[in-house]
Design a protein around this motif. Sequence first.
Motif: not given
Length: 645
Positions: A468-470, A537-540, A462-463
């Motif tokens: 990712a949404l941000l 919480t890194e999003v690629f 969830r975190g």
Amino acid sequence: MGCGDGGKVLRHIRGYYREALEQLPAEEFPSLLIAGACFGLLDPVSNIIVNTAATDTARSSSRKRKRRWRQQTTEEKTVSKDEVLALVDRRVAKRSLYGLITFLVSYLRYLHAREALRYLRLAKADLAVAVRLIDLDRLVTPSSSSTTDPSSTSFKVALKCAAVSGKHPCRDAFAAIWLNLSSHPRIQELLLALPLTAGRLRSLCKKQRIGIGTRPPPTSELAQSRVFLLLDTIHRAYVKAIARFPRDALRVTHHRGLLKAGHCFGPMPDPVSNIVLNTIWYDTAFPPGEEFLADMLLTGSLARMQARSAIGLIRVMCARFPGLPPHDVIAFLLQAGANLHEAVSRARREAGHHYEAEASADGELEAIYTRAARAAWHPEPEAFAKFTLSPLPTVALSNLTSVSDDCSLTAEQVEAISASLLDDAAASTRPSSHHVPKLKPWVAGLVARDCRRFQDDQFFFRGIVEAALLKSKVPGYQLHVICGVNDKVAEDGKNSYYDIKHGHPYCHINFLARPRGSPTAAPTLFFAECTNDDNSTEVFSCCAVDPSRDDGRCIQCEKQGWAKIVHPSFGRYRGCDTDLVGMAGEGTSMTNNGLFSRGMRRTMESWLSEEDAAYFDSRWDTKLAEYINKSEEMKDDPKFQRAFI
């Protein structure tokens, strides 16, 4: 290659080279030997000519290879036509054959190399025709065919894979040349006209319209691929059904009914409505002893529910049409989009009534649905069969049929459906008593552990999704539910890392989200590639995907079998490029056949997972209690390891 399919395809390829040599000047012969592959977007002869003429372009795009190109050209510049033909027969034709096979198995999932070779024989080594023949056998409609978009990531990667397998000296330039040519108006006209100008394709299309009883049975590989395509179709129906639920109703109550009894067949005329109605009915008729909040649906449990739905669909069709071969049953379900009512109508119309069982009394139909529900592991098969054949309340029908694809049900509508079922159908179908065995102490400990693990994973993912949404290009969205996670994604072409969560550094996630302040708008499905590190919480990447159109391949997810993750058709992510290209090269331990077999084996093994124990209910789950109490003994029993009977 011998005299089998490979030998026949090679004869066609050699003939195409002879035709191409008649149209090429002698000074182009060395270029043909270097890079004149017969695979591309046009017919084989045109492909050879284009690839040969594009040699200079490929040469100038790679300075490192320039000297080698010059040496090869100098050595072979005086070669004669007879010498070229000899070299074609010895090595060039085989390189083209390997490239053709590799393109097909890289571009189309669930395709064995042996099947690819068979289609190339039928298509006379014409790549575009072979792809369309596969679409015909897989019952893919022209509107949903993926063969018309050469700009997709899968197409680009397949071209690279073909170049690697065919030993093209400059794979990146080869792919770039064809992608640039595909945007040319004249090339587009030729591509669109190809199905009309290929006489053999037209004749094969006509054969597909012959009655069901006169068609030869499909090969075992085609039958397997159709089963997996049916599972993909069912998965799309579940994504739509999950999007129909109000967020809070799904998170608080109906996530449980969806994963336990939300089968896609039942009283409604379409699979999506059946999933929604069956879920609400089960939670109404068999309310949970304790509710808990869920922002994530267990990926394995959802995959098992989809597989069980497929079993139920097949069982009902086989019982209704006992004279129909199983592969035709699956074909009708695939054509009907997993819609049981539509599949029955098609079978009556196309197969004929002599295949259908004569008996259709309510009692016999109830027995059919009871047996199908048992095979599909429904927790209450007898009650479900009665509910399926009982008249539906007007409130439930009106609320379900009034919702369009771009809207969700409201909380009030779900409550109204539940109340109408409680007053009418649920009370009459609920059994009078349940005798749930008490769990063994060690089993109860495992169940408690699985529940804690689910809560920990849910908190972590969830975190990740909120991050990712941000990052996404569509801010202002609120999470609806996470509906697919593969947390075993490795770095491109590398092994796992044991100091990262589950030994893999990345995860692929599907989740549904809708704009804030729009509670009735249908949520959008997203794909995200994120870190698997507990401390980050890194999003690629994060983007919206459409399950009906996006069909990107991912080796990292396909080899898991159960991980039904929708990947975007465009853009890059781990598992789509380097892994596929590496699989096409020499010395790799993973092949497309091995990938297919591994995915199928893992899907079957997931049938036995204790992950479902997170939803164990001591009030109702008699069958699950018996199952998990004997789980250690059952793991070695092949009867419980077959996903399809």
